[in-house]
Each structure stands twice: as structure tokens, then as C-alpha cells.
Design a protein around this motif. Structure first.
Motif, PDB file in Angstrom:
ATOM      1  N   ASP A  56       0.787  -1.240   0.000  1.00 20.64           N
ATOM      2  CA  ASP A  56       0.000   0.000   0.000  1.00 20.64           C
ATOM      3  C   ASP A  56       0.818   1.288   0.000  1.00 20.64           C
ATOM      4  N   ALA A  57       2.150   1.188  -0.030  1.00 22.01           N
ATOM      5  CA  ALA A  57       2.958   2.413  -0.024  1.00 22.01           C
ATOM      6  C   ALA A  57       4.013   2.394  -1.127  1.00 22.01           C
ATOM      7  N   TYR A  58       4.364   3.589  -1.532  1.00 24.72           N
ATOM      8  CA  TYR A  58       5.433   3.821  -2.515  1.00 24.72           C
ATOM      9  C   TYR A  58       6.347   4.858  -1.883  1.00 24.72           C
ATOM     10  N   PHE A  59       7.645   4.588  -1.842  1.00 26.94           N
ATOM     11  CA  PHE A  59       8.604   5.475  -1.181  1.00 26.94           C
ATOM     12  C   PHE A  59       9.513   6.138  -2.212  1.00 26.94           C
ATOM     13  N   CYS A  60       9.738   7.422  -2.032  1.00 31.30           N
ATOM     14  CA  CYS A  60      10.754   8.091  -2.855  1.00 31.30           C
ATOM     15  C   CYS A  60      11.317   9.261  -2.056  1.00 31.30           C
ATOM     16  N   ASN A  61      12.240   9.980  -2.653  1.00 29.49           N
ATOM     17  CA  ASN A  61      12.866  11.126  -2.003  1.00 29.49           C
ATOM     18  C   ASN A  61      12.739  12.366  -2.876  1.00 29.49           C
ATOM     19  N   VAL A  62      12.893  13.526  -2.242  1.00 26.56           N
ATOM     20  CA  VAL A  62      12.936  14.770  -3.010  1.00 26.56           C
ATOM     21  C   VAL A  62      14.163  14.744  -3.927  1.00 26.56           C
ATOM     22  N   ILE A  63      15.307  14.350  -3.370  1.00 27.71           N
ATOM     23  CA  ILE A  63      16.580  14.343  -4.102  1.00 27.71           C
ATOM     24  C   ILE A  63      16.910  12.898  -4.486  1.00 27.71           C
ATOM     25  N   LYS A  64      17.290  12.700  -5.711  1.00 29.90           N
ATOM     26  CA  LYS A  64      17.430  11.336  -6.239  1.00 29.90           C
ATOM     27  C   LYS A  64      18.831  10.755  -6.139  1.00 29.90           C
ATOM     28  N   CYS A  65      19.807  11.519  -5.641  1.00 32.90           N
ATOM     29  CA  CYS A  65      21.135  10.942  -5.400  1.00 32.90           C
ATOM     30  C   CYS A  65      21.716  11.545  -4.123  1.00 32.90           C
ATOM     31  N   ARG A  66      22.659  10.826  -3.533  1.00 37.14           N
ATOM     32  CA  ARG A  66      23.134  11.188  -2.200  1.00 37.14           C
ATOM     33  C   ARG A  66      23.958  12.479  -2.188  1.00 37.14           C
ATOM     34  N   PRO A  67      23.541  13.452  -1.366  1.00 35.73           N
ATOM     35  CA  PRO A  67      24.370  14.662  -1.236  1.00 35.73           C
ATOM     36  C   PRO A  67      25.674  14.314  -0.512  1.00 35.73           C
ATOM     37  N   PRO A  68      26.786  14.956  -0.875  1.00 28.84           N
ATOM     38  CA  PRO A  68      28.060  14.667  -0.225  1.00 28.84           C
ATOM     39  C   PRO A  68      27.944  14.748   1.300  1.00 28.84           C
ATOM     40  N   ASN A  69      28.453  13.744   1.991  1.00 27.24           N
ATOM     41  CA  ASN A  69      28.420  13.674   3.468  1.00 27.24           C
ATOM     42  C   ASN A  69      27.031  13.842   4.080  1.00 27.24           C
ATOM     43  N   ASN A  70      25.999  13.474   3.331  1.00 24.23           N
ATOM     44  CA  ASN A  70      24.621  13.590   3.833  1.00 24.23           C
ATOM     45  C   ASN A  70      24.222  15.001   4.231  1.00 24.23           C
TER      46      ASN A  70
END
Ligand code: URA
Length: 168
Positions: A56-70
Motif C-alpha cells: 500500500d505504499a510507494y517510497f521516494c525522495n525529493v533528491i534522487k542521489c546522495r548529497p556529499p556527506n549527507n
């Protein structure tokens, strides 16, 4: 160091879309959103709220690749990635959206009030019901499960989401 595109996990047929900030190191390794410590905690909370997140859920992020050092994504990065996110929302076409944390809240609701003020409140956005919860990494830093603390408030918010989702 890797820098994979991290697009989604869960079902494209889901009525619930969950939006995070950006991939962390584990997400970058696996190419899947919310699979690190925060993701495990988020899964735990969804299960406690009775949400069958695989179905019942779909997960995603605003940013699609990891920012340096989070580090927090910059406004410029958010603006560059936002059209992808909006397209993803259109394609999945969920009835409900859960925004985890202030980056997702600012990006979708375009509000910059403190998250402690806005979490738990429903907003209508383009015909969808949208709610903000604390980011699970915040709950990892403040793990108390006492009534009224962030973990308890988040569980309350997700119980609220679950009632609406399964009342459909
Ligand atoms: N993992 C994600 O995919 N997104 C977050 O916001 C945090 C951890």
C-alpha cells in the motif's frame, strides 16, 4: 564512492506515497530509498500503525542521489530535482502523501514553519491529502517513546494515516 540514482521502492499502485529527503549511504549502496537505519525505523512505525507498506505504499525522495556527506540539499538542488518528484507523484497518483521531515514539507507544501507546528495537520494539495511527520532520523536522535514525545506523536500521525487509507 558511489552515486546511484535512487528512485523508489514499494508499489506503483499504492494509495500512499511517502516522501523522504535524499538517499543516505545505505540507499546509495543499494539504489533503493529508505533502506538504512531511518528506513528500518520508518518500516517499524508503519507496521505498528497497521500499514501494509509493501502493498500500500510507494517510497521516494525529493533528491534522487546522495548529497556529499549527507548534508542538507541546497535550494538549487531541490529545484533541479523537483520536476522528477512531481512527475513521480503524477504517475503513482496516490490519494495520500506523507512528507517525512522539513525538506519534503518545504518542497511540496512550500511552507517553512517549524515542523513541530505543522506535523500531524492535513493539507489538500492538487486533490491529494498531505500530512507531514517528523523525519525518522530525528526520532533516532530523540528515541524516547514516552507519550507526547516525537516517536509517540509520529505513531499517532501514522495511525491517523492508516485510518484514512483503510477507510477507502
Ligand atoms: N533514506 C532515504 O531514502 N531518505 C531519507 O530521507 C532518509 C534516509
Amino acid at each position: 564512492t558511489l552515486n546511484r540514482l535512487v528512485i523508489s521502492r514499494g508499489s506503483v499502485f499504492a494509495n500512499l506515497l511517502i516522501i523522504g529527503e535524499a538517499p543516505g549511504s545505505q540507499e546509495d549502496l543499494e539504489g533503493v530509498p529508505y533502506v538504512g537505519k531511518s528506513g528500518k525505523l520508518l518500516n517499524e512505525l508503519l507496521i505498528k500503525a497497521g500499514i501494509d507498506f509493501q502493498k500500500d505504499a510507494y517510497f521516494c525522495n525529493v533528491i534522487k542521489c546522495r548529497p556529499p556527506n549527507n548534508r542538507k540539499p541546497t535550494n538549487e538542488e531541490i529545484n533541479i530535482h523537483k520536476p522528477w518528484l512531481l512527475q513521480q507523484i503524477k504517475l503513482v497518483d496516490p490519494k495520500f502523501i506523507v512528507l517525512t521531515g522539513s525538506t519534503a514539507m518545504r518542497t511540496i507544501l512550500e511552507l517553512s514553519n517549524p515542523i513541530s507546528k505543522l506535523r500531524g495537520q492535513w493539507f489538500m494539495k492538487d486533490g491529494r491529502e498531505v500530512i507531514t511527520i517528523f523525519h525518522p532520523s530525528y526520532l533516532l536522535r530523540f528515541p524516547s517513546k514516552e507519550v507526547g514525545k516525537p516517536y509517540d506523536l509520529t505513531l499517532k500521525d501514522l495511525n491517523n494515516v492508516s485510518s484514512k487509507l483503510y477507510a477507502l
